[in-house]
Each structure stands twice: as C-alpha cells, then as structure tokens.
Design a protein around this motif. Structure first.
Motif, PDB file in Angstrom:
ATOM      1  N   MET A  41      -0.440   7.982  -4.027  1.00 59.06           N
ATOM      2  CA  MET A  41       0.164   8.503  -2.805  1.00 59.06           C
ATOM      3  C   MET A  41       1.257   9.533  -3.042  1.00 59.06           C
ATOM      4  O   MET A  41       1.471  10.413  -2.224  1.00 59.06           O
ATOM      5  CB  MET A  41       0.764   7.346  -1.986  1.00 59.06           C
ATOM      6  CG  MET A  41      -0.268   6.438  -1.352  1.00 59.06           C
ATOM      7  SD  MET A  41       0.535   5.089  -0.484  1.00 59.06           S
ATOM      8  CE  MET A  41       1.637   5.966   0.616  1.00 59.06           C
ATOM      9  N   VAL A  61       5.577  13.177  -1.133  1.00 59.50           N
ATOM     10  CA  VAL A  61       4.210  12.915  -0.679  1.00 59.50           C
ATOM     11  C   VAL A  61       3.730  14.092   0.155  1.00 59.50           C
ATOM     12  O   VAL A  61       4.458  14.579   1.033  1.00 59.50           O
ATOM     13  CB  VAL A  61       4.156  11.630   0.169  1.00 59.50           C
ATOM     14  CG1 VAL A  61       2.722  11.334   0.584  1.00 59.50           C
ATOM     15  CG2 VAL A  61       4.744  10.465  -0.586  1.00 59.50           C
ATOM     16  N   LEU A  66      -1.876  12.469   3.438  1.00 61.22           N
ATOM     17  CA  LEU A  66      -1.635  11.217   4.153  1.00 61.22           C
ATOM     18  C   LEU A  66      -2.278  11.209   5.542  1.00 61.22           C
ATOM     19  O   LEU A  66      -2.704  10.164   6.032  1.00 61.22           O
ATOM     20  CB  LEU A  66      -0.129  10.984   4.307  1.00 61.22           C
ATOM     21  CG  LEU A  66       0.587  10.319   3.133  1.00 61.22           C
ATOM     22  CD1 LEU A  66       2.042  10.122   3.467  1.00 61.22           C
ATOM     23  CD2 LEU A  66      -0.050   8.985   2.793  1.00 61.22           C
ATOM     24  N   ASP A  72      -2.318   4.739   5.199  1.00 60.99           N
ATOM     25  CA  ASP A  72      -1.430   5.152   4.117  1.00 60.99           C
ATOM     26  C   ASP A  72      -0.110   5.671   4.657  1.00 60.99           C
ATOM     27  O   ASP A  72       0.962   5.404   4.093  1.00 60.99           O
ATOM     28  CB  ASP A  72      -2.104   6.242   3.270  1.00 60.99           C
ATOM     29  CG  ASP A  72      -3.192   5.666   2.372  1.00 60.99           C
ATOM     30  OD1 ASP A  72      -3.210   4.432   2.197  1.00 60.99           O
ATOM     31  OD2 ASP A  72      -4.022   6.451   1.869  1.00 60.99           O
TER      32      ASP A  72
END
Length: 466
Positions: A41, A61, A66, A72
């Motif tokens: 991630m 991230v 995502l 997530d």
C-alpha cells in the motif's frame, strides 16, 4: 507581485538546494530520496523533522492506486486515525498526516526505526542470546496489554515479526502496521477473517474472536525469534496451513526449540482460546519474570570488569616497555686530544651493531650529536636528551675541564625539530667541522692500531663522510 507558479518554482528550488524531494504543507518535515521500506500500500522514506532535528519516517500512498479499492482506502484511514490516538513506548509513534491534492498522495509521519523489522533484524543477527529474545517479548506484550486495555479494546489482528520494528542500538522493539486493527465494540467480538495465515489463530477462521488472537500471533512471533523461520514453513500453500491450524497441529519449528522453558511458554500462547492467557497474565509468566530479575541483578548489582587485578598481574604490564639496549663509551687519543665515541646497539634478532664517530669539543654539543643519532640510526625509544646525557658523562670523564650540563626530567621533554637550518646540517655524523683541531688527525685515527678502533667484525661501522 509573484504569481503562484513563480512562488511554487522558488519553493521547489529551495527544497532541491537543501536536498529535499518535497516538504509537508507547514515546511516542518523534509522528504529525502532514501527508501526505508516498501509495501503493497505504501512507500516509506527517510525524512527530517526540522523543528526537533530528528529523523522520521515519511509514509506515502498514491491515491490513484487506493481509489481502485475502497477497502484499502478505509484501511489506511483507520490506521492513521488509530495511530493518532495511541501513546505507548511499545507502539509506533504517530506525528501528523495530510493529503497532497496536486501529487495525489496521502502522507503521514511516524517515528523512524534504524534497524528495520524484527524479522529482518533476527535474520541478520542469528546469534542472539535468549535474554535478548525475552526482552523483545516483554516489550511486545506490554504493547499488547496497552492495546487490549483501551476502552474499547484494540485488536491488532496482523501481529508478526514483519510488523514489529527495531531500534537495534537501543534494543528497542515497537508494534507497527495497525492497518488491520479492529476496535471491539458492544459484543466484544470481531467477525471478519483477516490477517497472515501463518500467524492467524484458529478462531479467526470461525469469524468470532477477541483480543486473544493477538496472544496467539505473539506466540508465533516468539517462535520465529527462536528459530529464524516462518511458522508452518513446511506447508506449501495457505490451504495446508489452514488445515493444520484448524486441526490443532503446531508448526514443525515448535518441536525444534531445545529450551524446554521457552517451548512451554510458546505453547501456552498457542492453546485454544478458552485456555489461552491474556497478554497481561503472560507478562507474569516465570519464563519472563524470573529472567528479568536475574538479568537486573547481574547487570546492575554484580557487574565486574573483564580484567580484574589478578588478571592484570598475569599480563605483567609495565609503564616502561623494554627499550633498545644501547651504550655509549668514549676514547681519547692522547697524541692529538681527539675524541671518538662508540655506540653499541644490541639488536633483538641478531648480533649487535657498533657505530663509531668523532666528537669535536669545540664545536659539537651533546644534544646536537644526540639529535642526529636519533634520526640517522632511527632510534625511536630513546629521547635525544637522554642520549645527550650519556655523551655528556663520557666527555666529562675524558676531559677534566668539561662542564657538564643540567638535563631536564623526561616528563618535561616533548619533541625535537629536525628541520634543516640555513647552513644545512652541521654534525660529525655527516661531516667534520671546519674549525676542529681534530680534523687533520681524524683520518689517521681510523687506521691507528688501537684495538678499540679497529672495529673487528662486519657489524662495525664508521659514520664518516669525506
């Protein structure tokens, strides 16, 4: 007035000059290129907190990735929110978070760990004493006690050595990666199957569990600390692991542990949930408690140096190590009052050396001659003034009217300057003084039939330069 583009460009130039890739919105944290770790991630970079001057971890991230998985995204927000509420020495410390709309990244700052994960650390250092493992176990349990004692309790649900981080120079471990953590509310049980198969308790598969699943995972962590291998490494796939776990079969590595107390302690973590102790109760286990008392008593009360007085006497240490065996004797030629000095040096690995040289009492001084001897003969364990004193005593015996000098104590002497003066070196080791009364007779001295001056043997030498 400057445009936004110009201001942004100036800011980018300033960052580049300092060495940052980017900074947070407040300019407190600077991101470096160095990657500390990379997961499914997020990517973790090294950064600096300019206010405290402390290195930190910048977790970043990509939102584009995502957005493809709402689960997530929810997991990430949950981790950050949970971290912001936790304050404990055994839990990774959270500082701040923000979204960079332009770069489409979600960023949060946590403390940095110098030695990576516990799994990496244990694989790197395979020879670790059992006391170190017990220390790590205590710290992890203390973190679990904190999580499980919160209201409502927090379950990590993915505890493993990959999610425990190390500061190796401090012997410190902390629990991190709380992205799968669950907060127990109401019925005090969770209902989703999530985690890493090798570390998942049997009841997790039944979708009805509580914080004791972390105790089971903790037991598997301790097993890995002892064996340096993943639990159930004998299984080829998750299905095989599931079959063994649900049937109550322990990992093969469990039976390879030779310390029976350690094996018993791990076994208490891996029993059925109904018989499993809480993290708080495990902290009181004799396996941890007794060792802690012993370790404290050894390190604080009875600590002794490795070299005691008896051992030091055996070493026979001396303030004055053996020096070169050297003597200086003088000889006066009564025919022309010239003086010859003989330096005898006993070599460690072979016959000694005899070096002969003249001394002009009108132009030479003992200290000048001694300095040249130290340099020419490469004498490293005698100070020039010590040699000069020996020369002075010999001359005073040969020449009654010679005035002896007062020589300093060894501690008062330091270094000598051997740099060449404007007139070059002026010493009988290199040339004869032009005004010496012995100059004319010196060549004859070498051939005089005096036994002392004949220099029998190949180890005799005359320091004359014509």
């Amino acid at each position: 007035m400057y445009s936004n583009k110009q201001l942004a460009g100036a800011a980018d130039e300033a960052k580049a000059h300092i060495g940052y890739i980017e900074t947070d919105p407040n300019g407190r944290y600077g991101l470096f290129e160095e990657v500390l770790g990379k997961g499914a991630m997020k990517t973790v970079y090294k950064a600096i907190d300019e206010v405290l001057g402390v290195e930190v971890a910048w977790n970043q991230v990509r939102l584009n990735e995502l957005m493809r998985s709402p689960d997530d995204l929810q997991r990430l927000y949950s981790e950050v929110h949970l971290l912001s509420t936790l304050k404990h020495d055994s839990i990774i410390r959270f500082y701040t978070s923000w979204i960079d709309v332009d770069q489409k990244t979600f960023n949060f700052i946590t403390e940095m760990f110098t030695s990576g994960t516990l799994r990496e650390y244990r694989k790197k250092y395979r020879r670790v004493d059992i006391r170190a493992i017990k220390s790590w176990a205590r710290q992890i349990l203390q973190g679990l006690v904190y999580l499980h004692s919160r209201d409502p309790p927090v379950i990590h649900r993915d505890l493993k050595c990959d999610n425990i981080f190390v500061n190796g120079h401090l012997g410190q471990v902390k629990i991190g990666d709380l992205g799968l953590a669950a907060i127990l509310r109401g019925s005090k049980s969770a209902h989703s199957v999530i985690g890493t198969p090798e570390f998942m308790a049997p009841e997790l598969y039944e979708e009805d569990y509580n914080e004791l699943v972390d105790v089971y995972s903790f037991g598997m962590c301790v097993l890995e600390m002892f064996t340096c291998e993943y639990p159930y490494s004998e299984c080829a796939n998750p299905a095989q692991i599931y079959k063994k776990v649900t049937s109550g079969k322990l990992p093969g590595a469990f039976y390879s542990i030779q310390d029976l107390e350690a094996q018993r302690f791990i076994g208490r973590c891996l029993v059925n949930a109904s018989k499993r102790l809480s993290a708080k109760e495990l902290l009181l286990d004799p396996f941890l408690a007794s060792d802690e008392v012993k370790l404290l008593s050894k390190t604080k009360l009875n600590q002794k140096p490795f070299l005691n007085e008896t051992e030091l006497e055996k070493l026979q240490l001396s303030d004055d190590p053996p020096r070169t065996d050297m003597t200086i004797t003088g000889k006066l030629n009564p025919e022309d009052d010239t003086i010859f000095l003989k330096v005898q040096i006993a070599d460690k690995d072979g016959p000694g050396r005899n070096i002969y040289f003249p001394f002009d009492i009108l132009n030479d001084t003992p200290l000048d001659v001694a300095r040249e001897m130290v340099k020419e003969l490469e004498i490293t364990d005698w100070e020039p003034f010590e040699i000069a004193k020996m020369i002075d005593e010999e001359i005073s015996v040969l020449v009654p009217h010679w005035k002896k000098r007062e020589w300093p104590h060894p501690e008062a002497y330091h270094t000598f300057n051997y740099e060449e003066d404007e007139d070059g070196y002026h010493h009988p080791l290199y040339s004869f003084p032009s005004c010496s009364s012995s100059q004319a007779s010196l060549p004859g001295l070498v051939t005089y039939d005096h036994d002392w001056l004949k220099g029998q043997g190949s180890n005799n030498s005359f320091r004359f330069l014509r």
